[in-house]
Design an enzyme around this catalytic site. Structure first.
Site, PDB file in Angstrom:
ATOM      1  N   ASP A 131      10.119   1.004  -1.147  1.00  0.00           N
ATOM      2  CA  ASP A 131       9.548   2.348  -1.067  1.00  0.00           C
ATOM      3  C   ASP A 131      10.623   3.286  -1.642  1.00  0.00           C
ATOM      4  O   ASP A 131      11.783   2.891  -1.780  1.00  0.00           O
ATOM      5  CB  ASP A 131       9.264   2.679   0.400  1.00  0.00           C
ATOM      6  CG  ASP A 131       8.825   4.111   0.602  1.00  0.00           C
ATOM      7  OD1 ASP A 131       7.947   4.573  -0.144  1.00  0.00           O
ATOM      8  OD2 ASP A 131       9.401   4.769   1.495  1.00  0.00           O
TER       9      ASP A 131
ATOM     10  N   ASP B 150      10.394   2.632   5.184  1.00  0.00           N
ATOM     11  CA  ASP B 150      10.840   3.315   6.404  1.00  0.00           C
ATOM     12  C   ASP B 150       9.763   4.146   7.060  1.00  0.00           C
ATOM     13  O   ASP B 150       9.923   4.568   8.197  1.00  0.00           O
ATOM     14  CB  ASP B 150      12.019   4.242   6.074  1.00  0.00           C
ATOM     15  CG  ASP B 150      11.579   5.497   5.363  1.00  0.00           C
ATOM     16  OD1 ASP B 150      12.022   6.591   5.741  1.00  0.00           O
ATOM     17  OD2 ASP B 150      10.766   5.400   4.418  1.00  0.00           O
TER      18      ASP B 150
ATOM     19  N   ASP C 221       4.285   2.741   5.522  1.00  0.00           N
ATOM     20  CA  ASP C 221       4.824   1.481   5.001  1.00  0.00           C
ATOM     21  C   ASP C 221       4.509   0.301   5.915  1.00  0.00           C
ATOM     22  O   ASP C 221       4.697  -0.851   5.514  1.00  0.00           O
ATOM     23  CB  ASP C 221       6.346   1.578   4.831  1.00  0.00           C
ATOM     24  CG  ASP C 221       6.741   2.546   3.733  1.00  0.00           C
ATOM     25  OD1 ASP C 221       5.990   2.659   2.753  1.00  0.00           O
ATOM     26  OD2 ASP C 221       7.796   3.192   3.857  1.00  0.00           O
TER      27      ASP C 221
END
Length: 623
Positions: free
Chosen positions: A323, A516, A520
Site C-alpha cells: 500500500d 496499514d 487494507d
C-alpha cells in the site's frame, strides 16, 4: 538455569562421579550390578517413570520408552556401564534442550514484561486510585508517572515526555510525545508526568493484543513441524518392531536354516543399540525449537510473527505488494496550496474541513489541521463517506462535496486538473466547482532503502497498489524504485490485483502484502502472507495480518524475510543432518559394526548438535 535444570545437573554430576569411582574399584560381577544401579536410578528414575506412565496410558512409543528398553536390556545382558552411560548422556542432551528452550522463552518473556500491573485512575474529586488495567473504562483519565508503563492506549491531555518503545518496536531511540498525541500501552514513560484519556479497554489495547499474538504463535504449526510430528508417530513404532525383528529373526534363521548357534546375546545387543540410535529426539526437539527461537528472535527486533506456519511461508516470498499511504509514506499530509478557488482560500478550506470533520482519514486530518480552528460539528449534517472517492455533507445547509476527480465525475461536475504532483482534493458547493486543495505526503526515510534491500535478497518483483492519483503514485514508485504501480484503486480493486498476481506466479512462490489501513484488511487476508504496520496501523489491519511490524519501518520487511530464511535453513540442516547420521548408524548397528557408544553419539550427540544449531535462530540482530 532454573531450579529443575540445576537438579538435573546435580544428578548428572553425581552419576558421573559414581561411574568414575566404580571404574577404579575392582568388584565381582554380582556386586557390580548393585553398584551401577545406584547411578542408573539417580540419573534415570524420571525417564523410567515417564515410560511407565506412557505404557499405562497406552501411549507406548516415545523416546522415554526407547531409552528405558535399551538401557534395561543392556543391563540385563551385563553391560552395566553402557546402560548407565546411555541414560547419562541422554539426560545431558535433555539438559541442553531444556536450556535452549529456556533461552528462547526468556527472549519472548522480555516482551511479556510490557504487561502493566496497574493503572492510576484519576477520580472525579482529583484523587488517584490504583486499579487493575482490566477495570479501566474507555474515556477514563489515567496518570502515568516517570518510570511507569502506559497501561492502556489513549491520547495525552496533559504533560510532555519521552517514551521508551524498545520493548514493543526494538527501537532504542525515545519517542517524544505532547498534548494531543496518541500513545500505546506497553511504552515506558521516561521523564514527564502524563495525563491520558483512554481510548480503548485493556483487552483491546496494543499491549494486550501483542501478548495474545505471541502466546498463541506456537499453536500454528508449519508444514515442517507437522511433517516431523507425523514422522515420529509412525517412525517410532516402526523402529521398535524393527528392533524386535533384529533380535529374534537372525538367531532363528541361524538355528533352523544353518544349524549354528543362534547367538541370542549378540543379536539382542544389536537390537538394543538399534533402539538407542533410532530415538527421534533430535528431530522432535530441534525442529519446533528452531521455529520457536526464530519467532523469539524476531519479536525482540519488533517483528511479531503469529505462527511458525507464517514464518515458513514468508521464507518463500518472491513478490512484495505495498500500500502507499502510511506504509511507504508517512501518512502525514500537509496542505501546500489552494488553486482555482472561486471564494476566499480560507473559506474554501473551512468548507472542506467541516465536511471532512467526521472522517479519520489522513487527508481529512490534514484539512482539519490546516484549518487550525475549533470545528463546530453542529454546522455539519447528512454526512456520506463514499469509499475511494470522498465525502458529501451538508454544511450550513449547503451541499459540500470534497474528494478526488472520481467523485467530481460521479456528480457530473466539471473540475480543473492540477499540474502539481501530489494529492488533489476537489471541492464543490451546491453542484458547482469551488476549487481544489493541493496536499503532499512525504516518503518514509527508510522506504527507498527497504525496496533496494528486498531486491538484494532476491525478490522477483515489488508492486505498489494505491487509491491515489496516477501521477502521484507513479512519482512515488519512481522515487522508491518500485517495479510496478497501480493507482486509483478501490479496496475491492486491490483484492482483484492481488488475486491476479497470485494466479500469475509459480505455485511455490509466495506473495506478501504490506498495508496499514482498515481498507487494507481484505487484501492482507487474501495474500499468502499479510504484513501490517503495527504502531500506527489500524486494529483491523493488525487483526487480519499474519506478521506485524511494531515500528512501522518498511526496512523491517526485508529483515523479517531474512529471519524466516535463516530459520528455515536451520530447520532443514537439522532434518538432513539428523536423518542422515541416524540412517548410517542404523545400518552399522544392524550389521554389528556400531556399538552402544556409537548409538550414544547417534542419539544424544546428534540431538545436542541439532539443538545448538537451533539456538542460532535466536540471533538475528545483524541480519
Amino acid at each position: 538455569m532454573n531450579k529443575k535444570q540445576k537438579r538435573v545437573l546435580q544428578r548428572i554430576i553425581i552419576s558421573f562421579i559414581c561411574i568414575l569411582l566404580f571404574e577404579l574399584i575392582s568388584v565381582k560381577d554380582y556386586f557390580e550390578f548393585f553398584l551401577y544401579m545406584i547411578p542408573y536410578l539417580i540419573i534415570g528414575y524420571d525417564i523410567l517413570k515417564k515410560a511407565m506412565k506412557g505404557i499405562v496410558k497406552r501411549q507406548v512409543f516415545d523416546e522415554n520408552f526407547l531409552m528405558a528398553v535399551a538401557t534395561i536390556g543392556a543391563i540385563a545382558l551385563g553391560d552395566y556401564k553402557e546402560g548407565v552411560a546411555v541414560m547419562l548422556f541422554y539426560q545431558i542432551g535433555e539438559l541442553f534442550q531444556s536450556y535452549a528452550v529456556g533461552k528462547s522463552r526468556r527472549n519472548i518473556s522480555d516482551l511479556m514484561d510490557i504487561r502493566p500491573d496497574y493503572a492510576n485512575v484519576e477520580k472525579t474529586d482529583g484523587t488517584e486510585e490504583k486499579v487493575d488495567p482490566d477495570e479501566v473504562e474507555i474515556g477514563s483519565f489515567i496518570i502515568v508517572k516517570p518510570g511507569e508503563k502506559i497501561p492502556i492506549d489513549g491520547v495525552v491531555v496533559e504533560g510532555k515526555t519521552a517514551l521508551n518503545t524498545s520493548a514493543l518496536t526494538g527501537e532504542s531511540v525515545p519517542r517524544e510525545v505532547d498534548v494531543g498525541d496518541e500513545v500505546i500501552s506497553g511504552c515506558i514513560n521516561l521523564t514527564g508526568l502524563l495525563k491520558i484519556r483512554t481510548t480503548k479497554e485493556f483487552g483491546e489495547s496494543t499491549v494486550s493484543k501483542i501478548l495474545d499474538l505471541v502466546e498463541n504463535a506456537s499453536s500454528k504449526k508449519s508444514k515442517s513441524e507437522n511433517f516431523i510430528s507425523k514422522f515420529a508417530k509412525y517412525y517410532t513404532p516402526a523402529v521398535c518392531y524393527g528392533a524386535v525383528a533384529l533380535a529374534v529373526l537372525p538367531p532363528i534363521v541361524n538355528l533352523i536354516f544353518f544349524n549354528i548357534s543362534p547367538q541370542w546375546n549378540e543379536w539382542i545387543f544389536r537390537a538394543l543399540t538399534f533402539l538407542v540410535i533410532s530415538c527421534p529426539c533430535a528431530l522432535v526437539i530441534s525442529i519446533p525449537l528452531s521455529f520457536f527461537a526464530g519467532i523469539g528472535g524476531a519479536s525482540h527486533e519488533g517483528v511479531l510473527i503469529k505462527g511458525s506456519n507464517y514464518l515458513e511461508t514468508l521464507s518463500q516470498t518472491k513478490y512484495v505488494v505495498f500500500d502507499k499511504t502510511g506504509t511507504m509514506t508517512k501518512g502525514v499530509f500537509e496542505v501546500n496550496g489552494i488553486h482555482h478557488a472561486k471564494l476566499d482560500d480560507s473559506q474554501l478550506l473551512e468548507y472542506a474541513a467541516l465536511a471532512e470533520s467526521y472522517s479519520n482519514h489522513p487527508i481529512s486530518k490534514s484539512l482539519q489541521n490546516a484549518y487550525a480552528q475549533d470545528i463546530d460539528k453542529s454546522r455539519v449534517t447528512h454526512v456520506e463517506e463514499i469509499s475511494g472517492k470522498g465525502v458529501i455533507a451538508h454544511v450550513d445547509e449547503k451541499v459540500v462535496a470534497v474528494g478526488n476527480d472520481k467523485l467530481m465525475k460521479s456528480l457530473h461536475i466539471d473540475y480543473h486538473e492540477c499540474h502539481h504532483v501530489g494529492t488533489i482534493v476537489h471541492v464543490a458547493i451546491d453542484q458547482e466547482y469551488a476549487g481544489h486543495i493541493f496536499i503532499c505526503d512525504t516518503l518514509k526515510p527508510t522506504a527507498k532503502k527497504a525496496i533496494a534491500e528486498l531486491k538484494h535478497i532476491g525478490m522477483k518483483k515489488t508492486i505498489m497498489l494505491t487509491g491515489d492519483m496516477q501521477n502521484v503514485a507513479f512519482q512515488v514508485a519512481q522515487d522508491l524504485g518500485i517495479d510496478e504501480v497501480y493507482s486509483e484503486l478501490l479496496p475491492s480493486d486491490k483484492v482483484e490485483k492481488v488475486e491476479s498476481i497470485l494466479q500469475a506466479k509459480d505455485n511455490k512462490e509466495k506473495v506478501a502484502f504490506v498495508g496499514d489501513g482498515i481498507n487494507d484488511a481484505p487484501v492482507l487476508s487474501r495474500a499468502d502472507i499479510g504484513i501490517a504496520m503495527g504502531a500506527l496501523g489500524s486494529d483491523a489491519a493488525i487483526e487480519a495480518a499474519d506478521i506485524v511490524l511494531m515500528d512501522d519501518d518498511p526496512l523491517k520487511i526485508a529483515k523479517a524475510i531474512k529471519i524466516s530464511k535463516k530459520c528455515i535453513r536451520i530447520v532443514y540442516e537439522n532434518i538432513y543432518f539428523a536423518i542422515g547420521i541416524k540412517l548410517i548408524c542404523l545400518a552399522l548397528g544392524a550389521i554389528g559394526i556400531a556399538n552402544m557408544w556409537t548409538a550414544i553419539f547417534a542419539d544424544v550427540g546428534v540431538m545436542v548438535i541439532a539443538v545448538l544449531n537451533a539456538i542460532r535462530a535466536l540471533y538475528v540482530k545483524n541480519l
